[in-house]
Design an enzyme around this catalytic site. Structure first.
Site, PDB file in Angstrom:
ATOM      1  N   HIS A 139       0.827  -1.225   0.000  1.00 34.65           N
ATOM      2  CA  HIS A 139       0.000   0.000   0.000  1.00 34.65           C
ATOM      3  C   HIS A 139       0.850   1.259   0.000  1.00 34.65           C
ATOM      4  O   HIS A 139       2.042   1.238   0.326  1.00 34.65           O
ATOM      5  CB  HIS A 139      -0.903   0.025   1.233  1.00 34.65           C
ATOM      6  CG  HIS A 139      -2.115  -0.847   1.107  1.00 34.65           C
ATOM      7  ND1 HIS A 139      -2.079  -2.195   1.369  1.00 34.65           N
ATOM      8  CD2 HIS A 139      -3.391  -0.565   0.734  1.00 34.65           C
ATOM      9  CE1 HIS A 139      -3.288  -2.705   1.161  1.00 34.65           C
ATOM     10  NE2 HIS A 139      -4.097  -1.735   0.779  1.00 34.65           N
ATOM     11  N   LYS A 143      -1.181   5.068   4.542  1.00 32.91           N
ATOM     12  CA  LYS A 143      -2.162   4.176   5.166  1.00 32.91           C
ATOM     13  C   LYS A 143      -1.854   4.039   6.652  1.00 32.91           C
ATOM     14  O   LYS A 143      -0.701   3.791   7.020  1.00 32.91           O
ATOM     15  CB  LYS A 143      -2.126   2.806   4.478  1.00 32.91           C
ATOM     16  CG  LYS A 143      -3.142   1.822   5.027  1.00 32.91           C
ATOM     17  CD  LYS A 143      -3.284   0.617   4.120  1.00 32.91           C
ATOM     18  CE  LYS A 143      -4.231  -0.434   4.716  1.00 32.91           C
ATOM     19  NZ  LYS A 143      -5.555   0.104   5.037  1.00 32.91           N
TER      20      LYS A 143
END
Ligand SMILES: NC(=O)C1=CN([C@@H]2O[C@H](COP(=O)(O)OP(=O)(O)OC[C@H]3O[C@@H](n4cnc5c(N)ncnc54)[C@H](OP(=O)(O)O)[C@@H]3O)[C@@H](O)[C@H]2O)C=CC1
Ligand SMILES: O=C(O)C1=N[C@H](C(=O)O)C[C@H](O)C1
Length: 253
Positions: A139, A143
């Site tokens: 990711h 995040k």
């Protein structure tokens, strides 16, 4: 002539965030939906019901999402939740709460991208045929949680499929010389989290047998990938009273 139905009135929580802003645009672009409220941190949750919202979409942060859901259920508003960080205890509390609110629906889905939902389903289906299985999620570095909700959901599904097939623990003779080297343990399935500038949301499920490997990979290159699933949830949640966990339950997989 068919009567023209009224649009579904929608509120978005976390509306200034990466996902919330994308949801606002998607709702505004859908002729059968009407955006009636858009709230961010510090916003007044009572504004959702006051604006006449029938469905609220929550893409906020793990620390507040459960509280939002309980307040919205009390107000009789259906909720579509994309925020991650849910555990079984939190889901049970929502289930119990909904027992007192029989007409209200809550959908909690760790991933609304159709390809990601299929990747999870394929991984669960394949799991019983392989000695080893591990999950790698990758990711963007902004995040806040790790591992991803999707990776936890995937690993739990793989573990359940292995258990149902009577498979024991996976082969692994490792002694870790550095803590964390083997990732997190989700029901006996190892999960590894990569955070890298340039990425959006990606997942690989690695399945191994003597002499072969199956890799199932999904990539979200853009947050628009989540929108068909979110809009499906908005349209369907009112027809699914109680708690639904996972978009797969609204799809004919
Ligand atoms: N299910 C799915 O398909 C997907 C799920 N996600 C999940 O969605 C969540 C949000 O991700 P993302 O959009 O990238 O994160 P962002 O940080 O970009 O957005 C979160 C937003 O929520 C706001 N917020 C914080 N507290 C509240 C509150 N009490 N009420 C209303 N808004 C609040 C934040 O405001 P502020 O910055 O001012 O605090 C911020 O604008 C994460 O949990 C992520 O894992 C992400 C992508 C897809
Ligand atoms: O924070 C994100 O970006 C994402 N979060 C969800 C998760 O934790 O699984 C879904 C997707 O991976 C994007």
């Amino acid at each position: 002539m068919h009567p023209v139905s009224e649009p579904i009135r929608v509120a978005v929580l976390g509306a200034a965030g990466r996902m919330g802003a994308t949801v606002v645009r998607a709702v505004e672009g859908a002729p059968d939906l009407e955006l009636v409220a858009a709230l961010d941190a510090g916003g007044d949750l009572t504004a959702v019901a006051a604006a006449g919202a029938q469905v609220a979409v929550d893409f906020t942060v793990p620390a507040v999402t459960e509280g939002n859901v309980h307040a919205l259920v009390d107000a009789g508003v259906h909720v579509v939740v994309g925020t991650t960080g849910w555990d079984e205890a939190a889901l049970d509390r929502v289930r119990d709460h909904l027992a007192d609110r029989p007409g209200v629906g809550v959908l909690v889905a760790p991933n609304f991208a159709l390809g990601a939902v299929l990747a999870m389903a394929f991984a669960a289906r394949a799991a019983r045929w392989f000695e080893s299985a591990e999950v790698v999620e990758l990711h963007h570095p902004d995040k806040v949680d790790a591992p991803s909700g999707t990776a936890r959901h995937t690993a739990a599904a793989v573990a359940a499929a292995r258990a149902a097939a009577g498979l024991g623990p996976m082969p692994d003779a490792t002694t870790q010389s550095l803590d964390g080297a083997r990732g997190a343990d989700v029901d006996g399935v190892r999960v590894h989290a990569v955070r890298l500038r340039g990425l959006v949301a990606h997942e690989e499920i690695l399945l191994g047998n003597p002499g072969e490997q199956l890799t199932i990979r999904h990539d979200s290159f853009d947050r628009v990938s989540f929108m068909p699933g979110v809009l499906l949830g908005v349209r369907e949640v009112g027809r699914h009273p109680g708690l639904t966990v996972g978009l797969e339950h609204l799809l004919d997989l």
